[in-house]
Structure formats: structure tokens, C-alpha cells
Design a protein around this motif. Structure first.
Motif, short mmCIF file in Angstrom:
data_model
loop_
_atom_site.label_atom_id
_atom_site.label_comp_id
_atom_site.label_asym_id
_atom_site.label_seq_id
_atom_site.Cartn_x
_atom_site.Cartn_y
_atom_site.Cartn_z
N ARG A 13 52.26 -0.47 36.34
CA ARG A 13 52.88 -0.64 37.65
C ARG A 13 52.47 0.53 38.54
NH1 ARG A 13 59.08 -2.71 36.31
NH2 ARG A 13 58.47 -4.60 35.19
N THR A 14 51.38 0.36 39.22
CA THR A 14 50.82 1.44 40.01
C THR A 14 51.65 1.67 41.27
OG1 THR A 14 48.63 0.79 39.24
CG2 THR A 14 48.73 2.29 41.11
N PRO A 15 52.16 2.89 41.49
CA PRO A 15 52.90 3.18 42.72
C PRO A 15 52.04 2.95 43.95
CG PRO A 15 53.25 4.90 41.09
CD PRO A 15 52.14 4.03 40.56
N GLU A 16 52.66 2.53 45.03
CA GLU A 16 51.94 2.25 46.27
C GLU A 16 51.19 3.48 46.77
OE1 GLU A 16 52.92 0.63 50.80
OE2 GLU A 16 54.43 0.48 49.22
N ALA A 17 51.76 4.66 46.53
CA ALA A 17 51.13 5.89 47.02
C ALA A 17 49.79 6.17 46.33
CB ALA A 17 52.07 7.08 46.81
N TRP A 18 49.56 5.59 45.15
CA TRP A 18 48.31 5.81 44.43
C TRP A 18 47.16 4.99 45.00
CZ3 TRP A 18 49.21 5.93 38.41
CH2 TRP A 18 50.23 6.85 38.11
N GLU A 19 47.46 3.83 45.56
CA GLU A 19 46.44 2.84 45.88
C GLU A 19 45.30 3.38 46.77
OE1 GLU A 19 45.81 0.02 44.54
OE2 GLU A 19 47.57 0.09 43.27
N PRO A 20 45.57 4.13 47.85
CA PRO A 20 44.45 4.61 48.66
C PRO A 20 43.45 5.45 47.87
CG PRO A 20 46.54 4.91 49.81
CD PRO A 20 46.87 4.52 48.40
N TYR A 21 43.94 6.21 46.91
CA TYR A 21 43.06 7.07 46.11
C TYR A 21 42.29 6.27 45.06
CZ TYR A 21 46.09 10.48 48.35
OH TYR A 21 46.79 11.20 49.28
N LEU A 22 42.91 5.24 44.50
CA LEU A 22 42.26 4.42 43.50
C LEU A 22 41.22 3.49 44.15
CD1 LEU A 22 45.27 3.42 41.22
CD2 LEU A 22 43.65 5.29 40.91
N LEU A 23 41.55 2.96 45.31
CA LEU A 23 40.63 2.05 45.99
C LEU A 23 39.41 2.79 46.52
CD1 LEU A 23 43.15 -0.16 47.97
CD2 LEU A 23 41.88 -0.80 45.92
N ALA A 24 39.59 4.06 46.86
CA ALA A 24 38.48 4.84 47.41
C ALA A 24 37.53 5.34 46.33
CB ALA A 24 39.02 6.04 48.20
N ALA A 25 37.97 5.27 45.07
CA ALA A 25 37.15 5.80 43.97
C ALA A 25 35.98 4.87 43.66
CB ALA A 25 38.01 6.00 42.73
#
Length: 217
Positions: free
Chosen positions: A205-217
Motif C-alpha cells: 500500500r504505497t503512500p500517496e506521498a511516495w508516488e512522485p518519486y517512484l514514478l520519476a525513477a
């Protein structure tokens, strides 16, 4: 981006007025306890604040791994990391106000061996890399398995480039035949996954705050 931590003297000492105190122990552990001695509720609240997972980024903002909140607090208190995103809850003392971290960034760059992810082939990692979707028919089913594109009995190796997610019917249909023999080719060419695959496995369950960093990787 979220707010960081406000530190005075680089560490937390005592606390008053019922605030939760945080101490960076000499052995590298974080101890959380009630300041007044009358607060089992405060202790329980502190424990809730230190539960969960924190996304760790390299100094270059590349996602590295996931750690516990307590481990993140140690890195922050030792000035080895900074908070980029924070969640609900604040830990306070006389000398410190620390937001509960959700994403931290290491101050110094950590070199990661390029082949580190090639050594960790697991069923979960293959399914996550392929989006939990059969690479032959495109179905998303709960009973997915993995398949060797070139069967081991035909000389295929157990490497990322030869393993894909497959539903049971497609797996049975393909059997030990080559893709061209049965005209079953993966929808995408399999390849080694990036670090974000393993991060999503560690925290489904990935926190919403993580998504920008994961998508940019």
C-alpha cells in the motif's frame, strides 16, 4: 514538498507539558517515552507514530529502499538524512519538533552495485514487474504464476530476460514449447526490474506521498 524537522542542538533532550520525548541513544536506537510519566496514552500514541514505512531516496533522489520510521528518525537525528515528505503526527521535546517522516533523502550519495537487482529473482518480483498481468493473454488473475519463455528443458535460463508472469491456462497451453512453435510471445520483452519494483513489494500500500518519486525513477 513536505516540511522538514526543526532541531536545536542536534538532538532531543527532556520534554515538558506532556509532549512525547525522543532520544537518540548512543547505540543508534531511538527511544520514545512519555515526558511526564503519567501517560500510557502518550506512549501508545508515540508507538503509533513510529510505526509504518518510510521511503529512502539517495542523495540523487533515486529511490533506494524502504525503512522503518524508527530507522528514519535515527538517520535524521544523526544528520544523515533530511525529510522531504511528512505524514500526520509530530514528535516534540524542549529542543525539537520533528514531523513524522514519510520520505527521506540521504545527505551523502550511496553507490549501489548495478547488478544488485539481478540477483533477486522471486515470483513476487516477477509479478510486480509485469503489473500482475499474464504476459501472454493480458489477463489479471489472482492465481498468476511464472513461466520460462524458453523452457528450461529447451535450454532456457532462469534470468530476468527469460521469465514472465503467466496465468495457469496459458502456462499449461505453452508447456515446454518455444514461443514460435505455439505462437505465444510475451507482450513485452522481459528485462531486469528497477528498484521501485522491490519498494512496492516491501510496501504494497504505497503512500500517496511516495508516488512522485517512484514514478520519476
Amino acid at each position: 514538498m513536505g516540511n522538514g524537522a526543526t532541531l536545536m542542538n542536534g538532538h532531543a533532550n527532556g520534554a515538558t507539558n506532556g509532549h512525547v520525548a525522543v532520544h537518540d541513544a548512543a547505540n543508534g536506537h531511538v527511544a520514545v517515552h512519555d515526558a511526564d510519566g503519567d501517560g500510557e496514552v502518550a506512549v501508545a500514541a508515540a508507538r503509533r507514530l513510529t510505526r509504518g514505512r518510510v521511503l529512502v531516496l539517495n542523495a540523487s533522489y533515486e529511490p533506494l529502499n524502504v525503512c522503518t520510521v524508527r530507522r528514519a528518525l535515527v538517520l535524521i537525528l544523526k544528520a544523515k538524512a533530511e525529510i522531504l515528505e511528512h505524514g500526520d503526527g509530530v514528535l516534540r521535546s524542549e529542543t525539537m519538533r520533528l514531523d513524522r517522516p514519510e520520505v527521506i533523502r540521504l545527505v551523502s550519495f550511496v553507490r549501489v552495485p548495478r547488478d544488485i537487482h539481478r540477483r533477486r529473482i522471486t515470483r513476487k518480483a516477477v509479478l510486480a514487474r509485469d503489473g500482475w498481468t499474464c504476459q501472454y493473454c493480458g489477463a489479471s488473475k489472482p492465481s498468476l504464476t511464472v513461466d520460462h519463455v524458453i523452457p528450461r528443458s529447451r535450454g532456457g535460463r532462469s534470468v530476468w530476460e527469460n521469465i514472465v508472469a503467466s496465468c495457469a491456462p496459458c502456462n499449461r497451453r505453452k508447456g515446454n514449447r518455444l514461443p514460435q512453435e505455439i505462437r505465444m510471445h510475451p507482450k513485452r520483452n522481459p528485462r531486469p526490474p528497477g528498484p521501485t519494483v522491490f519498494i512496492r513489494i516491501a510496501a504494497p500500500r504505497t503512500p500517496e506521498a511516495w508516488e512522485p518519486y517512484l514514478l520519476a525513477a
